[in-house]
Design an enzyme around this catalytic site. Structure first.
Site: not given
Ligand code: GTP
Ligand code: SPV
Ligand code: MN
Length: 597
Positions: A69, A196, A198, A205, A225, A247, A249, A276, A375, A406, A501, A503
């Site tokens: 994005r 791309y 998003g 989004k 979100h 995003s 996270c 999401d 992705r 984070r 897991g 968590n």
């Molecule tokens: P978007 O699709 O961009 O909105 O991302 P998201 O919030 O769905 O994040 P996603 O679950 O794809 O995780 C993003 C990154 O964070 C990945 O590289 C994961 O491996 C890492 N990650 C996710 N959960 C954890 C966690 O509990 N601990 C750590 N250390 N890393 C994590």
């Molecule tokens: C984000 O960035 O929060 C995503 C990927 O979920 S995108 O669709 O590019 O926004």
């Molecule tokens: Mn997202």
């Protein structure tokens, strides 16, 4: 097709402007999808993957300058600048239309214009909102078919001019003329010069957050979100939680988590409703109900593996589109960093260059095969833990809402807000390190209220007030609000909490709090768990280490308060008094840390 003159006029207008050779209406049928897939394979827009190992899967690379994005080129084009607020880029709508029309003029000469009728939410359900996306990209069509409910039935459902207009063209993927414009008052999205995710899957989004947040503000509901998950307890009762993380996270990972053995053996199960986006409104019994308006997952590939997220990995084993990962031409499969320890020895990287696991750049640094924001686009129905409520018309009742980000230091593993107003404050002061999901620097801490900084379609001061108003509407039925942080690091910069897991242990505490089944320590920032109340069975973590990530440090929070004060100044008069008061109260509580009363 349709007799709806508003739709026909909309299409005709952009057909005249963009001047395509052909116009194709997308109907959501299997046969049309097959024809378009074959065409995209023939032109090289996508590569068909190994049909035995990855049936129905496709591979695609975007342009090297177009991998995330682009927040600096994203605009809220409200009539009044004030209504976009201090956190959005703004452009005058008339100026924006003129500028974009000039770029789009004749951009589809020699191309086909696809008209995609789609629904966000189950077609015909009370939550559903309809859209029409115009695009010149088959890749967009194929992704929209996975991510939304694409069907000619949507055309019948659209009432008059009540639909979101999405206009997209790749034009020539020119960064200098890339624009992602939202016109909330016109229900219109205009996106040019990107291919791309998003930026171009306009249901996601642009519509389901930027336009929908504005609609929700006007209509009394919320577009957030957030992931949505259900936890089924051993007695069969399922509780639902929504969580907002910025995003990349951890939303997809949390939404699909597999609980550790000490929970599964007792009968706990986790179900995914969404990963999401959540649309939330007051429903039966005065509670807040949430639906996931999407129909698929657009997930981060790197780091997804059989251990970290087996459910997500399973989702990607059929009918999935992979974007910007490593392509292995020898067996027609894909790979990314963090998938397994067996990268292909002779492959193609996300830039389209020959790549081996030993490839290094001019400085001798290892070259990543997959882009950090590469992705997968996978159908929700592929998910082994998809909630039986996924298609629910009324949504799922929320027991808790979680915010998180984070933070290497400040935020403890988990804490609970004192009440809804304080919870809104906790969401409003969220900050998180930036990630590869958006173009720009990575790892910089920035304020990202409710993980909505890049996605709120109106003034964020009004958005905070909207949250407070929703709280008043649901009163005693309001979900409890929590904050989590999986990302506290040790002196070596390593994550202390194992995450993924594990968590579940934190979610378990959260549910116990919601049932008033566990006590907590009242701290300056909220209710923090007693270290003994987080289940550690099966985890090799000493209690002292757990205690260290539950701590609230006075110096850190003193800085945090100063930082929040500065951030809040942006909002001027639009900052609700409630939040000013919350900040004052936090400041005085932080001052008292360490002092005995
Ligand atoms: P978007 O699709 O961009 O909105 O991302 P998201 O919030 O769905 O994040 P996603 O679950 O794809 O995780 C993003 C990154 O964070 C990945 O590289 C994961 O491996 C890492 N990650 C996710 N959960 C954890 C966690 O509990 N601990 C750590 N250390 N890393 C994590
Ligand atoms: C984000 O960035 O929060 C995503 C990927 O979920 S995108 O669709 O590019 O926004
Ligand atoms: Mn997202």
């Amino acid at each position: 097709m349709t007799q709806n003159q508003h739709i026909l006029d909309f299409v005709a207008k952009y057909q005249t402007l963009m001047n395509p050779d052909n116009v194709v209406w997308i109907d959501g049928s299997k046969s049309q999808k097959a024809t378009l897939t074959a065409e995209a394979i023939a032109t090289g827009e996508v590569i068909k993957l190994n049909n035995k190992l990855l049936p129905g899967c496709l591979y695609h690379r975007t342009a090297v300058n177009d991998v995330a994005r682009v927040e600096n080129r994203t605009f809220i084009c409200s009539r009044e600048k004030e209504n976009a607020g201090p956190t959005n880029n703004w452009m005058d709508p008339q100026e924006a239309y003129e500028k974009l029309d000039a770029i789009a003029k004749d951009c589809m000469v020699g191309r086909t214009m696809y008209i995609i009728p789609f629904s966000m939410g189950k077609i015909g359900s009370p939550f559903a909102k309809y859209g029409i996306e115009i695009t010149d990209s088959i890749y967009v069509v194929l992704n929209m078919i996975i991510m939304t409910r694409v069907s000619d039935k949507v055309l019948e459902k659209i009432d008059g001019d009540i639909f979101v207009r999405g206009i997209h063209s790749k034009v020539n993927i020119d960064e200098e003329n890339r624009y992602i414009c939202q016109f909330p008052e016109d229900n219109t999205i205009y996106s040019l010069n990107s291919g791309y995710g998003g930026n171009v899957l306009l249901g996601k989004k642009c519509f389901a957050l930027r336009i929908a947040s504005y609609q929700g503000w006007k209509e009394g509901w919320m577009a957030e979100h957030m992931l949505i998950l259900g936890i089924q307890k051993p007695d069969g009762d399922t509780k639902y939680i929504a969580a907002a993380f910025p995003s990349a996270c951890g939303k997809t990972n949390l939404a699909m988590l597999i609980p550790p053995e000490c929970y599964t053996s007792k009968g706990y199960k986790v179900f995914t409703v969404g990963d999401d986006i959540a649309w939330i409104r007051k429903g039966k019994g005065g509670q807040l109900y949430a639906v996931n308006p999407e129909n698929g997952f657009f997930g981060v590939a790197p780091g997804t593996n059989i251990k970290s997220n087996p459910n997500a990995l399973t989702c990607t084993q059929k009918d999935t589109i992979f974007t910007n990962v490593v392509y292995n031409p020898e067996n027609g499969t894909v790979w990314w960093e963090g998938l397994d320890k067996n990268p292909p020895l002779k492959a193609i990287d996300w830039k389209g260059n020959p790549w081996t696991p030993n490839s290094v750049d001019a400085n001798g640094m290892k070259i990543k095969g997959a882009h950090p924001n590469s992705r997968f686009t996978a159908p929700a129905k592929n998910c082994p833990c998809l909630s039986p409520e996924f298609e629910s018309r009324k949504g799922v009742p929320l027991t808790a809402i979680i915010f998180g980000g984070r933070r290497a230091k400040a935020a403890p593993l988990v804490y609970e807000a004192f009440d809804w107003k304080h919870g809104v404050f906790v969401g409003a002061v969220m900050a998180s390190e930036t990630t590869a999901a958006a173009a720009g620097a990575v790892g910089v801490v920035r304020h990202d209220p409710m993980a909505m900084l890049p996605f709120c379609g109106y003034h964020m001061g009004d958005y905070f007030q909207h949250w407070l108003d929703i709280g008043k509407k649901v009163k005693t039925h309001a979900p409890r609000i929590f904050n989590v942080n999986w990302f506290r690091t040790d002196a070596d910069g390593k994550f202390i909490w194992p995450g993924y897991g594990e968590n579940m242990r934190v979610l378990d505490w959260i549910l116990k709090r919601c049932e008033n089944a566990v006590d907590a320590d009242e701290t300056a920032i909220g209710y923090v768990p007693k270290a003994n109340d987080i289940e550690l069975e099966g985890l090799n973590m000493p209690r002292e280490v757990l205690s260290s990530i539950l701590s609230v440090d006075k110096a850190t929070w003193t800085d945090e308060v100063a930082d929040i004060s500065k951030f809040f100044e942006k909002f001027g008069d639009k900052l609700p008094d409630v939040l000013t008061k919350q900040l004052k109260a936090l400041k005085s509580r932080v001052k008292k840390i360490g002092k005995t009363v």
